[in-house]
Enzyme design. Structure first.
Site, PDB file in Angstrom:
ATOM      1  N   ASN A   1       9.931 -38.075  -2.255  1.00  0.00           N
ATOM      2  CA  ASN A   1      10.126 -38.024  -0.804  1.00  0.00           C
ATOM      3  C   ASN A   1      10.128 -39.473  -0.323  1.00  0.00           C
ATOM      4  OD1 ASN A   1      10.027 -37.613   1.920  1.00  0.00           O
ATOM      5  ND2 ASN A   1       8.167 -36.362   1.919  1.00  0.00           N
TER       6      ASN A   1
ATOM      7  N   ARG B   1      13.583 -34.869  -1.440  1.00  0.00           N
ATOM      8  CA  ARG B   1      13.505 -34.285  -0.109  1.00  0.00           C
ATOM      9  C   ARG B   1      14.456 -35.083   0.792  1.00  0.00           C
ATOM     10  NH1 ARG B   1       8.157 -33.303   3.574  1.00  0.00           N
ATOM     11  NH2 ARG B   1       9.274 -32.289   5.247  1.00  0.00           N
TER      12      ARG B   1
ATOM     13  N   HIS C   1      11.377 -28.882   8.512  1.00  0.00           N
ATOM     14  CA  HIS C   1      10.335 -28.186   7.740  1.00  0.00           C
ATOM     15  C   HIS C   1      10.887 -26.931   7.062  1.00  0.00           C
ATOM     16  CE1 HIS C   1       7.217 -30.020  10.703  1.00  0.00           C
ATOM     17  NE2 HIS C   1       7.173 -30.698   9.575  1.00  0.00           N
TER      18      HIS C   1
ATOM     19  N   ARG D   1       3.926 -37.276  18.298  1.00  0.00           N
ATOM     20  CA  ARG D   1       5.183 -36.936  18.991  1.00  0.00           C
ATOM     21  C   ARG D   1       4.907 -36.007  20.173  1.00  0.00           C
ATOM     22  NH1 ARG D   1       8.198 -34.865  13.718  1.00  0.00           N
ATOM     23  NH2 ARG D   1       6.985 -36.243  12.398  1.00  0.00           N
TER      24      ARG D   1
ATOM     25  N   GLU E   1       5.435 -27.700  -0.243  1.00  0.00           N
ATOM     26  CA  GLU E   1       6.841 -28.119  -0.154  1.00  0.00           C
ATOM     27  C   GLU E   1       7.351 -28.722  -1.456  1.00  0.00           C
ATOM     28  OE1 GLU E   1       5.622 -29.968   3.644  1.00  0.00           O
ATOM     29  OE2 GLU E   1       7.668 -29.557   4.270  1.00  0.00           O
TER      30      GLU E   1
END
Ligand code: ADP
Length: 398
Positions: A7, A90, A179, A239, A383
Protein backbone atom coordinates in the site's frame (compact mmCIF):
# COMPACT_ATOMS: atom_id res chain seq x y z
CA UNK A 1 1.60 -19.40 -1.82
CA UNK A 2 3.28 -16.20 -0.58
CA UNK A 3 1.79 -12.89 -1.70
CA UNK A 4 3.33 -9.51 -1.00
CA UNK A 5 0.73 -6.80 -0.38
CA UNK A 6 1.83 -3.22 -0.88
CA UNK A 7 0.00 0.00 0.00
CA UNK A 8 2.11 2.87 -1.34
CA UNK A 9 1.46 6.40 -0.11
CA UNK A 10 3.24 9.63 -0.97
CA UNK A 11 5.81 9.32 1.83
CA UNK A 12 5.04 5.91 3.28
CA UNK A 13 4.75 2.24 2.27
CA UNK A 14 2.74 -0.34 4.20
CA UNK A 15 3.35 -3.98 3.40
CA UNK A 16 2.47 -7.53 4.41
CA UNK A 17 3.85 -10.86 3.36
CA UNK A 18 0.91 -13.27 3.53
CA UNK A 19 0.58 -17.00 3.09
CA UNK A 20 -2.63 -16.69 1.15
CA UNK A 21 -4.20 -20.13 1.67
CA UNK A 22 -3.85 -20.04 5.47
CA UNK A 23 -4.13 -16.25 5.83
CA UNK A 24 -1.00 -16.27 7.99
CA UNK A 25 0.86 -12.97 8.08
CA UNK A 26 4.53 -13.92 7.81
CA UNK A 27 5.76 -10.35 8.19
CA UNK A 28 4.37 -6.86 7.98
CA UNK A 29 5.52 -3.32 8.44
CA UNK A 30 5.62 0.25 7.35
CA UNK A 31 8.29 2.52 5.94
CA UNK A 32 7.63 6.11 6.93
CA UNK A 33 9.13 9.48 6.15
CA UNK A 34 10.46 8.45 2.72
CA UNK A 35 12.44 11.35 1.29
CA UNK A 36 12.57 13.10 4.69
CA UNK A 37 14.76 10.74 6.72
CA UNK A 38 13.35 7.21 6.83
CA UNK A 39 12.06 4.72 9.39
CA UNK A 40 11.24 1.05 8.77
CA UNK A 41 9.08 -0.61 11.40
CA UNK A 42 9.10 -4.33 10.67
CA UNK A 43 7.17 -7.08 12.41
CA UNK A 44 7.76 -10.81 12.04
CA UNK A 45 4.83 -13.04 12.95
CA UNK A 46 3.09 -11.77 16.06
CA UNK A 47 5.98 -11.21 18.44
CA UNK A 48 9.13 -9.85 16.88
CA UNK A 49 9.25 -6.09 16.22
CA UNK A 50 12.28 -4.30 14.83
CA UNK A 51 12.75 -0.64 13.94
CA UNK A 52 15.45 0.62 11.57
CA UNK A 53 16.18 4.31 11.16
CA UNK A 54 18.24 5.14 8.10
CA UNK A 55 18.11 7.46 5.09
CA UNK A 56 15.43 6.28 2.65
CA UNK A 57 15.41 8.93 -0.07
CA UNK A 58 13.02 7.27 -2.56
CA UNK A 59 10.26 4.65 -2.83
CA UNK A 60 12.65 2.41 -4.80
CA UNK A 61 15.14 2.35 -1.92
CA UNK A 62 12.22 1.69 0.46
CA UNK A 63 11.02 -1.37 -1.49
CA UNK A 64 14.56 -2.66 -1.91
CA UNK A 65 15.13 -2.28 1.82
CA UNK A 66 11.90 -4.13 2.67
CA UNK A 67 12.90 -7.01 0.36
CA UNK A 68 16.39 -7.04 1.87
CA UNK A 69 14.86 -7.20 5.37
CA UNK A 70 12.67 -10.15 4.33
CA UNK A 71 15.62 -12.10 2.95
CA UNK A 72 18.54 -11.34 5.29
CA UNK A 73 19.99 -11.96 8.72
CA UNK A 74 17.82 -11.94 11.85
CA UNK A 75 14.74 -10.67 10.00
CA UNK A 76 14.94 -13.34 7.30
CA UNK A 77 11.64 -15.03 6.42
CA UNK A 78 12.41 -16.22 2.89
CA UNK A 79 15.65 -17.23 1.17
CA UNK A 80 14.93 -15.41 -2.05
CA UNK A 81 12.44 -12.84 -3.38
CA UNK A 82 11.44 -15.42 -6.01
CA UNK A 83 9.44 -17.13 -3.26
CA UNK A 84 7.01 -14.21 -3.55
CA UNK A 85 4.63 -15.41 -6.25
CA UNK A 86 2.74 -12.14 -6.83
CA UNK A 87 2.36 -8.60 -5.55
CA UNK A 88 -1.05 -7.15 -4.70
CA UNK A 89 -1.18 -3.36 -4.80
CA UNK A 90 -3.83 -1.28 -3.10
CA UNK A 91 -4.86 1.37 -5.62
CA UNK A 92 -6.96 4.31 -4.47
CA UNK A 93 -8.90 5.23 -7.60
CA UNK A 94 -10.04 3.01 -10.44
CA UNK A 95 -12.63 5.49 -11.72
CA UNK A 96 -15.24 3.92 -14.01
CA UNK A 97 -12.58 1.80 -15.72
CA UNK A 98 -12.27 -0.89 -13.06
CA UNK A 99 -15.05 -2.79 -11.33
CA UNK A 100 -12.70 -5.55 -10.18
CA UNK A 101 -9.04 -6.28 -9.58
CA UNK A 102 -6.77 -6.69 -12.62
CA UNK A 103 -3.32 -7.88 -13.61
CA UNK A 104 -1.13 -4.81 -14.13
CA UNK A 105 0.07 -4.16 -17.67
CA UNK A 106 0.89 -1.02 -19.64
CA UNK A 107 -2.71 -0.29 -20.56
CA UNK A 108 -3.82 -0.67 -16.91
CA UNK A 109 -1.04 1.66 -15.77
CA UNK A 110 -2.07 4.21 -18.40
CA UNK A 111 -5.65 4.20 -17.15
CA UNK A 112 -4.57 4.59 -13.50
CA UNK A 113 -2.40 7.49 -14.66
CA UNK A 114 -5.37 9.08 -16.44
CA UNK A 115 -7.23 8.97 -13.11
CA UNK A 116 -4.59 11.00 -11.24
CA UNK A 117 -6.76 14.17 -11.27
CA UNK A 118 -9.36 12.22 -9.26
CA UNK A 119 -6.82 11.03 -6.65
CA UNK A 120 -3.83 13.37 -6.88
CA UNK A 121 -2.36 12.30 -3.54
CA UNK A 122 -2.73 8.54 -3.92
CA UNK A 123 -2.69 7.29 -7.53
CA UNK A 124 0.82 8.66 -8.34
CA UNK A 125 2.29 6.80 -5.34
CA UNK A 126 0.37 3.62 -6.27
CA UNK A 127 1.72 3.80 -9.84
CA UNK A 128 5.23 4.34 -8.55
CA UNK A 129 4.91 1.24 -6.31
CA UNK A 130 3.79 -0.89 -9.27
CA UNK A 131 6.50 0.37 -11.63
CA UNK A 132 9.26 -0.20 -9.07
CA UNK A 133 8.06 -3.77 -8.42
CA UNK A 134 7.99 -4.44 -12.18
CA UNK A 135 11.58 -3.21 -12.38
CA UNK A 136 12.94 -5.02 -9.30
CA UNK A 137 11.03 -8.30 -9.80
CA UNK A 138 10.37 -8.44 -13.57
CA UNK A 139 9.00 -11.99 -13.58
CA UNK A 140 6.56 -11.54 -10.65
CA UNK A 141 3.01 -10.50 -11.62
CA UNK A 142 1.54 -7.32 -10.11
CA UNK A 143 -2.18 -7.05 -9.38
CA UNK A 144 -4.08 -3.79 -8.84
CA UNK A 145 -6.88 -3.93 -6.25
CA UNK A 146 -8.98 -0.78 -6.29
CA UNK A 147 -10.63 0.97 -3.32
CA UNK A 148 -13.39 2.14 -5.65
CA UNK A 149 -14.13 -1.08 -7.59
CA UNK A 150 -16.76 -2.58 -5.26
CA UNK A 151 -18.88 0.57 -5.54
CA UNK A 152 -19.15 0.44 -9.34
CA UNK A 153 -22.51 -1.32 -8.90
CA UNK A 154 -24.12 1.86 -7.49
CA UNK A 155 -26.99 3.04 -9.68
CA UNK A 156 -26.99 6.53 -11.21
CA UNK A 157 -29.59 7.74 -8.72
CA UNK A 158 -26.99 7.28 -6.02
CA UNK A 159 -23.75 8.13 -7.77
CA UNK A 160 -24.75 11.31 -9.61
CA UNK A 161 -24.30 14.68 -7.92
CA UNK A 162 -27.11 17.22 -8.32
CA UNK A 163 -25.08 19.44 -10.70
CA UNK A 164 -25.19 20.00 -14.50
CA UNK A 165 -25.05 16.58 -16.17
CA UNK A 166 -22.29 17.48 -18.63
CA UNK A 167 -19.84 17.66 -15.73
CA UNK A 168 -20.39 13.94 -15.24
CA UNK A 169 -20.10 13.09 -18.94
CA UNK A 170 -17.16 15.43 -19.61
CA UNK A 171 -15.30 15.59 -16.33
CA UNK A 172 -16.21 12.28 -14.61
CA UNK A 173 -17.74 14.20 -11.69
CA UNK A 174 -19.68 11.63 -9.63
CA UNK A 175 -19.60 9.67 -6.41
CA UNK A 176 -17.09 6.79 -6.54
CA UNK A 177 -16.84 5.66 -2.92
CA UNK A 178 -13.81 4.11 -1.20
CA UNK A 179 -12.89 1.37 1.34
CA UNK A 180 -14.36 -1.04 -1.24
CA UNK A 181 -12.22 -4.04 -0.22
CA UNK A 182 -13.32 -3.63 3.40
CA UNK A 183 -17.02 -3.15 2.60
CA UNK A 184 -16.88 -6.18 0.30
CA UNK A 185 -15.14 -8.42 2.84
CA UNK A 186 -17.23 -7.38 5.85
CA UNK A 187 -20.57 -7.61 4.02
CA UNK A 188 -19.60 -11.06 2.74
CA UNK A 189 -18.81 -12.22 6.28
CA UNK A 190 -22.18 -10.85 7.43
CA UNK A 191 -24.01 -12.72 4.66
CA UNK A 192 -22.33 -15.92 5.87
CA UNK A 193 -23.45 -15.16 9.46
CA UNK A 194 -26.98 -14.77 8.13
CA UNK A 195 -26.80 -18.32 6.73
CA UNK A 196 -26.05 -17.18 3.16
CA UNK A 197 -29.41 -15.44 3.10
CA UNK A 198 -30.79 -14.63 -0.36
CA UNK A 199 -31.79 -10.98 -0.91
CA UNK A 200 -29.50 -9.80 1.88
CA UNK A 201 -29.48 -6.18 3.10
CA UNK A 202 -26.37 -5.12 5.02
CA UNK A 203 -25.04 -1.81 6.34
CA UNK A 204 -21.27 -1.75 6.85
CA UNK A 205 -19.84 1.00 9.09
CA UNK A 206 -16.09 1.17 8.43
CA UNK A 207 -14.98 3.56 11.16
CA UNK A 208 -11.21 4.08 11.12
CA UNK A 209 -9.16 7.26 10.71
CA UNK A 210 -10.88 7.39 7.36
CA UNK A 211 -14.51 6.34 7.72
CA UNK A 212 -17.35 5.40 5.42
CA UNK A 213 -20.65 3.53 5.50
CA UNK A 214 -21.99 1.36 2.72
CA UNK A 215 -25.45 -0.03 1.99
CA UNK A 216 -24.93 -3.48 0.45
CA UNK A 217 -27.89 -5.16 -1.26
CA UNK A 218 -27.54 -8.79 -2.40
CA UNK A 219 -23.78 -8.51 -1.93
CA UNK A 220 -23.47 -5.40 -4.12
CA UNK A 221 -22.77 -1.80 -3.13
CA UNK A 222 -25.97 0.23 -3.47
CA UNK A 223 -24.81 3.48 -1.90
CA UNK A 224 -21.89 4.74 0.15
CA UNK A 225 -20.96 7.88 2.03
CA UNK A 226 -17.65 8.90 0.44
CA UNK A 227 -17.87 10.74 -2.84
CA UNK A 228 -15.64 11.92 -5.68
CA UNK A 229 -12.83 11.85 -3.10
CA UNK A 230 -12.46 10.32 0.38
CA UNK A 231 -13.45 13.67 1.90
CA UNK A 232 -17.19 13.01 1.64
CA UNK A 233 -19.64 11.56 4.14
CA UNK A 234 -18.82 10.95 7.80
CA UNK A 235 -16.80 13.11 10.17
CA UNK A 236 -13.37 11.45 10.37
CA UNK A 237 -10.04 11.72 12.23
CA UNK A 238 -8.92 14.86 10.41
CA UNK A 239 -11.48 15.12 7.55
CA UNK A 240 -14.67 17.14 7.81
CA UNK A 241 -16.89 14.79 5.80
CA UNK A 242 -20.02 16.37 4.31
CA UNK A 243 -20.45 20.08 4.91
CA UNK A 244 -22.44 22.81 3.20
CA UNK A 245 -20.46 23.56 0.00
CA UNK A 246 -21.02 27.26 0.75
CA UNK A 247 -18.48 26.91 3.58
CA UNK A 248 -15.68 26.69 1.00
CA UNK A 249 -15.99 30.10 -0.73
CA UNK A 250 -16.89 31.68 2.62
CA UNK A 251 -13.68 30.48 4.27
CA UNK A 252 -11.54 31.21 1.22
CA UNK A 253 -12.85 34.76 1.32
CA UNK A 254 -12.66 35.30 5.12
CA UNK A 255 -9.24 33.69 5.62
CA UNK A 256 -7.69 34.45 2.22
CA UNK A 257 -7.18 30.74 1.53
CA UNK A 258 -6.26 29.33 -1.88
CA UNK A 259 -7.46 25.95 -3.22
CA UNK A 260 -4.52 24.08 -1.76
CA UNK A 261 -5.04 25.60 1.68
CA UNK A 262 -8.76 24.88 1.81
CA UNK A 263 -8.17 21.26 0.75
CA UNK A 264 -5.56 20.95 3.49
CA UNK A 265 -7.95 22.54 6.02
CA UNK A 266 -10.81 20.16 5.24
CA UNK A 267 -8.62 17.04 4.91
CA UNK A 268 -6.03 17.46 7.63
CA UNK A 269 -7.22 20.01 10.18
CA UNK A 270 -10.92 19.23 10.54
CA UNK A 271 -12.95 16.27 11.80
CA UNK A 272 -12.23 14.92 15.29
CA UNK A 273 -8.96 16.88 15.48
CA UNK A 274 -10.53 20.16 14.41
CA UNK A 275 -13.57 20.08 16.68
CA UNK A 276 -11.82 18.69 19.78
CA UNK A 277 -8.63 20.71 19.42
CA UNK A 278 -6.97 17.72 21.11
CA UNK A 279 -6.21 14.89 18.68
CA UNK A 280 -7.54 12.89 15.74
CA UNK A 281 -7.37 9.76 17.89
CA UNK A 282 -10.73 8.84 19.40
CA UNK A 283 -9.06 7.20 22.42
CA UNK A 284 -7.61 10.55 23.49
CA UNK A 285 -10.98 12.26 23.05
CA UNK A 286 -12.69 9.62 25.20
CA UNK A 287 -10.07 10.14 27.95
CA UNK A 288 -10.52 13.92 27.79
CA UNK A 289 -14.29 13.52 28.01
CA UNK A 290 -13.88 11.42 31.15
CA UNK A 291 -11.92 14.30 32.65
CA UNK A 292 -14.79 16.65 31.90
CA UNK A 293 -13.63 18.27 28.64
CA UNK A 294 -16.81 19.71 27.11
CA UNK A 295 -15.52 19.88 23.52
CA UNK A 296 -14.41 16.26 23.69
CA UNK A 297 -17.98 15.31 24.62
CA UNK A 298 -19.41 17.33 21.72
CA UNK A 299 -16.86 15.74 19.34
CA UNK A 300 -17.91 12.20 20.26
CA UNK A 301 -21.59 13.11 19.90
CA UNK A 302 -20.95 14.68 16.49
CA UNK A 303 -19.11 11.59 15.21
CA UNK A 304 -21.84 9.27 16.49
CA UNK A 305 -24.69 11.45 15.18
CA UNK A 306 -23.31 11.29 11.69
CA UNK A 307 -22.95 7.52 11.85
CA UNK A 308 -26.53 7.31 13.14
CA UNK A 309 -27.78 9.59 10.36
CA UNK A 310 -26.45 7.20 7.71
CA UNK A 311 -27.61 4.07 9.55
CA UNK A 312 -31.11 5.56 9.47
CA UNK A 313 -30.81 6.71 5.88
CA UNK A 314 -29.54 3.36 4.61
CA UNK A 315 -32.04 1.41 6.73
CA UNK A 316 -34.72 3.33 4.85
CA UNK A 317 -33.04 2.76 1.50
CA UNK A 318 -32.90 -0.99 2.18
CA UNK A 319 -36.39 -1.12 3.79
CA UNK A 320 -34.80 -2.38 7.02
CA UNK A 321 -31.39 -3.97 7.03
CA UNK A 322 -30.75 -7.59 8.03
CA UNK A 323 -27.51 -6.53 9.69
CA UNK A 324 -25.41 -3.55 10.67
CA UNK A 325 -21.68 -4.30 10.90
CA UNK A 326 -19.09 -2.25 12.75
CA UNK A 327 -15.50 -2.52 11.59
CA UNK A 328 -12.03 -0.80 11.56
CA UNK A 329 -10.26 0.92 14.51
CA UNK A 330 -13.15 2.90 16.01
CA UNK A 331 -15.89 0.51 14.87
CA UNK A 332 -14.22 -2.58 16.31
CA UNK A 333 -12.89 -1.04 19.51
CA UNK A 334 -15.16 1.75 20.72
CA UNK A 335 -18.22 0.41 22.54
CA UNK A 336 -19.13 4.04 23.35
CA UNK A 337 -19.26 5.05 19.70
CA UNK A 338 -21.30 1.95 18.79
CA UNK A 339 -23.73 2.60 21.63
CA UNK A 340 -24.23 6.26 20.73
CA UNK A 341 -24.60 5.41 17.02
CA UNK A 342 -27.46 2.97 17.76
CA UNK A 343 -29.07 4.93 20.61
CA UNK A 344 -32.78 5.55 20.14
CA UNK A 345 -33.09 3.33 17.07
CA UNK A 346 -35.06 0.60 18.87
CA UNK A 347 -38.22 1.92 17.16
CA UNK A 348 -36.67 0.85 13.84
CA UNK A 349 -35.89 -2.67 15.06
CA UNK A 350 -32.23 -1.87 15.81
CA UNK A 351 -31.64 -3.06 19.38
CA UNK A 352 -28.13 -3.08 20.78
CA UNK A 353 -27.36 -5.39 23.72
CA UNK A 354 -25.26 -3.17 26.01
CA UNK A 355 -23.68 -6.08 27.89
CA UNK A 356 -22.54 -7.78 24.67
CA UNK A 357 -21.45 -4.42 23.28
CA UNK A 358 -19.23 -3.77 26.31
CA UNK A 359 -17.73 -7.25 26.40
CA UNK A 360 -13.99 -7.31 25.80
CA UNK A 361 -14.02 -10.42 23.61
CA UNK A 362 -12.47 -10.16 20.16
CA UNK A 363 -13.12 -11.45 16.66
CA UNK A 364 -16.47 -11.65 14.89
CA UNK A 365 -19.41 -11.31 17.32
CA UNK A 366 -23.05 -10.39 17.53
CA UNK A 367 -23.91 -7.48 19.83
CA UNK A 368 -27.65 -7.08 19.20
CA UNK A 369 -30.47 -8.23 21.49
CA UNK A 370 -31.94 -11.63 20.74
CA UNK A 371 -35.12 -10.22 19.18
CA UNK A 372 -33.57 -7.29 17.33
CA UNK A 373 -35.00 -7.28 13.78
CA UNK A 374 -31.68 -5.97 12.51
CA UNK A 375 -28.68 -7.93 13.78
CA UNK A 376 -25.69 -5.89 14.89
CA UNK A 377 -22.23 -7.41 14.41
CA UNK A 378 -18.62 -6.50 15.02
CA UNK A 379 -16.63 -7.90 12.09
CA UNK A 380 -12.90 -7.08 12.12
CA UNK A 381 -11.84 -6.01 8.65
CA UNK A 382 -8.81 -7.43 6.88
CA UNK A 383 -8.12 -5.41 3.76
CA UNK A 384 -4.67 -6.88 3.18
CA UNK A 385 -6.02 -10.44 3.21
CA UNK A 386 -8.71 -9.49 0.66
CA UNK A 387 -6.03 -7.94 -1.54
CA UNK A 388 -3.91 -11.13 -1.21
CA UNK A 389 -6.92 -13.35 -2.02
CA UNK A 390 -7.90 -11.28 -5.06
CA UNK A 391 -4.30 -11.43 -6.22
CA UNK A 392 -4.23 -15.21 -5.79
CA UNK A 393 -7.48 -15.67 -7.76
CA UNK A 394 -6.01 -13.77 -10.70
CA UNK A 395 -2.64 -15.49 -10.84
CA UNK A 396 -3.28 -19.06 -9.70
CA UNK A 397 -3.95 -20.32 -13.22
CA UNK A 398 -1.21 -18.35 -14.98
P1 ADP B 1 -6.85 3.69 9.44
O1 ADP B 1 -7.96 4.32 8.69
O2 ADP B 1 -5.66 4.57 9.59
O3 ADP B 1 -6.54 2.26 9.03
P2 ADP B 1 -7.77 2.44 11.91
O4 ADP B 1 -8.77 1.52 11.33
O5 ADP B 1 -6.54 1.87 12.49
O6 ADP B 1 -7.43 3.63 10.94
O7 ADP B 1 -8.55 3.27 13.07
C1 ADP B 1 -7.91 4.27 13.80
C2 ADP B 1 -8.92 4.87 14.76
O8 ADP B 1 -9.39 3.85 15.65
C3 ADP B 1 -8.32 5.98 15.65
O9 ADP B 1 -9.22 7.07 15.74
C4 ADP B 1 -8.25 5.31 16.98
O10 ADP B 1 -8.43 6.24 18.03
C5 ADP B 1 -9.42 4.38 16.94
N1 ADP B 1 -9.29 3.34 17.97
C6 ADP B 1 -8.43 2.31 18.00
N2 ADP B 1 -8.57 1.62 19.17
C7 ADP B 1 -9.55 2.24 19.87
C8 ADP B 1 -10.17 2.02 21.14
N3 ADP B 1 -9.81 1.01 21.93
N4 ADP B 1 -11.15 2.87 21.52
C9 ADP B 1 -11.52 3.89 20.76
N5 ADP B 1 -10.99 4.15 19.55
C10 ADP B 1 -10.01 3.34 19.11
Amino acid sequence: MLIFVLNAGSSSLKYQLIHVQSGEIKANGIVERIGIDGILKHEIGKNKKITFELPIPTHKEAINFILHTLTHEETKIIDNVNEIKAIGHRVAHGGEYFDKSVIVNNSVLKKIEELIPLAPLHNPANILGMKICQEIMPSTPNIAVFDTAFHQTMPETHFLFPVPHEDYTQHHLRKYGFHGTSHHYVSNEAIKLLGNKKNSKIIVCHLGNGASICAVKDGKSLNTTMGLTPLGGLMMGTRSGDIDAGVIPYLMDKKGMDTHQIIDYLNKKSGILGVSGISSDLREIISAQKEGDERAKITINMVANRVKKYICSYSGLLSQADAICFTAGMGENSSLLREKSCEGLEFMGIELDKVKNNSLSSGIREISKKNSKTKIYIIPTNEELVIAQDTYKLIKDL
